[in-house]
Design a protein around this motif. Structure first.
Motif, mmCIF file in Angstrom:
data_model
loop_
_atom_site.group_PDB
_atom_site.id
_atom_site.type_symbol
_atom_site.label_atom_id
_atom_site.label_comp_id
_atom_site.label_asym_id
_atom_site.label_seq_id
_atom_site.Cartn_x
_atom_site.Cartn_y
_atom_site.Cartn_z
ATOM 1 N N LYS A 21 6.303 -2.236 10.015
ATOM 2 C CA LYS A 21 6.174 -1.238 8.695
ATOM 3 C C LYS A 21 4.790 -1.229 8.305
ATOM 4 C CE LYS A 21 11.134 -0.900 7.448
ATOM 5 N NZ LYS A 21 11.844 -1.254 6.553
ATOM 6 N N ALA A 22 4.325 -2.494 8.304
ATOM 7 C CA ALA A 22 2.978 -2.911 7.579
ATOM 8 C C ALA A 22 2.029 -2.336 8.800
ATOM 9 C CB ALA A 22 3.030 -4.551 7.433
ATOM 10 N N LYS A 23 2.212 -2.350 9.994
ATOM 11 C CA LYS A 23 1.097 -1.793 10.724
ATOM 12 C C LYS A 23 1.048 -0.309 10.681
ATOM 13 C CE LYS A 23 -0.383 -2.284 15.455
ATOM 14 N NZ LYS A 23 -0.355 -2.737 16.693
ATOM 15 N N LEU A 24 2.416 0.251 10.530
ATOM 16 C CA LEU A 24 2.413 1.848 10.292
ATOM 17 C C LEU A 24 1.877 2.112 9.127
ATOM 18 C CD1 LEU A 24 3.578 4.385 11.551
ATOM 19 C CD2 LEU A 24 5.577 4.016 10.315
ATOM 20 N N LYS A 57 -2.917 4.463 6.108
ATOM 21 C CA LYS A 57 -3.877 4.650 5.215
ATOM 22 C C LYS A 57 -5.115 4.780 5.772
ATOM 23 C CE LYS A 57 -5.555 1.178 1.931
ATOM 24 N NZ LYS A 57 -5.353 -0.277 1.859
ATOM 25 N N LYS A 58 -5.423 4.367 7.070
ATOM 26 C CA LYS A 58 -6.783 4.598 7.693
ATOM 27 C C LYS A 58 -6.720 6.205 7.945
ATOM 28 C CE LYS A 58 -7.272 0.325 10.296
ATOM 29 N NZ LYS A 58 -7.658 -0.333 11.604
ATOM 30 N N LYS A 59 -5.688 6.863 8.317
ATOM 31 C CA LYS A 59 -5.713 8.349 8.410
ATOM 32 C C LYS A 59 -6.015 9.064 7.246
ATOM 33 C CE LYS A 59 -2.872 11.770 10.472
ATOM 34 N NZ LYS A 59 -1.578 12.272 11.008
ATOM 35 N N LYS A 112 -8.684 12.037 8.952
ATOM 36 C CA LYS A 112 -8.476 12.563 10.284
ATOM 37 C C LYS A 112 -7.891 11.341 11.234
ATOM 38 C CE LYS A 112 -13.178 11.965 11.713
ATOM 39 N NZ LYS A 112 -14.385 12.585 12.857
ATOM 40 N N PRO A 113 -7.343 11.418 12.041
ATOM 41 C CA PRO A 113 -6.756 10.160 12.961
ATOM 42 C C PRO A 113 -8.149 9.535 13.565
ATOM 43 C CG PRO A 113 -5.767 12.109 13.747
ATOM 44 C CD PRO A 113 -6.736 12.663 12.754
ATOM 45 N N ARG A 114 -7.767 8.136 13.658
ATOM 46 C CA ARG A 114 -9.014 7.141 13.962
ATOM 47 C C ARG A 114 -8.441 6.912 15.428
ATOM 48 N NH1 ARG A 114 -11.386 2.916 9.993
ATOM 49 N NH2 ARG A 114 -12.087 2.667 12.005
ATOM 50 N N ALA A 115 -9.328 6.580 16.132
ATOM 51 C CA ALA A 115 -9.160 6.145 17.524
ATOM 52 C C ALA A 115 -9.642 4.526 17.589
ATOM 53 C CB ALA A 115 -9.944 6.840 18.635
ATOM 54 N N ASP A 116 -8.663 3.667 17.596
ATOM 55 C CA ASP A 116 -8.979 2.379 17.629
ATOM 56 C C ASP A 116 -8.990 1.788 18.950
ATOM 57 O OD1 ASP A 116 -9.244 1.994 14.880
ATOM 58 O OD2 ASP A 116 -7.443 1.367 14.394
#
Length: 187
Positions: free
Chosen positions: A168-171, A176-178, A183-187
């Motif tokens: 849940k924390a990772k999601l 939050k980053k998005k 826009k979506p980030r590519a990590d």
């Protein structure tokens, strides 16, 4: 190490996984070597436990534990059958194992030649070793399986709760980053 890791990630309830663990640990106390996976899977199915957990839990029986398991199971079997110790009339325990193995080879050879099959040593092995081991493994198997069940339920529950929290924390972090970038980030 992998077995422990895989066991923790099973996608079932802690109780269902623990019933599978019970089945695998219990099966380790039977003399049905070579059939432990099959027996554990069948017991887990009957108990509605996790079959993969039962297969992994059969590793409770390993080269370090087979001697103590065998000694405990045989002594319990002799006690339950009313025997003080194994009958010594046909040799000691090691001799009975050796003679049973030799008897199997001789009888296989007899099947293809004119030799006569003699099952006496296997009969002695069955009555003096296998059957007492089978009967004697039930009680210690149930005890150890029950202990494994009650130890694993709270551990599995805590692990699954912690893992859900981390996911849940990772999601939330990804969301939050998005939203921060738009826009979506590519990590």
């Amino acid at each position: 190490m992998y077995v422990k890791h895989r066991l923790r990630r099973l996608p079932d309830t802690p109780e269902k996984i623990a019933r599978g663990i019970f089945a695998g640990v219990f099966t380790s106390f039977t003399p049905l070597y070579g059939l432990h996976f099959v027996v554990a899977g069948l017991i887990a199915t009957v108990m509605r436990g996790n079959i993969l957990a039962s297969l992994l839990a059969t590793f409770f029986g390993n080269p370090l534990t087979y001697v103590p398991i065998g000694v405990i199971s045989l002594k319990t079997g002799y006690l339950l059958m009313g025997l003080d110790r194994p009958p010594a009339e046909h040799g000691n325990l090691v001799t009975k194992f050796v003679r049973a193995g030799e008897s199997v080879l001789q009888n296989l050879k007899a099947y293809f030649t004119d030799d006569v099959a003699n099952w006496r040593d296997l009969d002695v092995f069955y009555h003096d070793v296998f059957f007492p081991y089978l009967i004697g493994g039930i009680l210690p198997g149930i005890i150890c399986g029950t202990i494994a069940y009650y130890l694993s339920v709270p551990l599995l529950r805590a692990y699954q709760k912690r893992r859900r929290g981390l996911l849940k924390a990772k999601l939330a972090s990804l969301k939050k980053k998005k939203t921060a970038d738009g826009k979506p980030r590519a990590d």
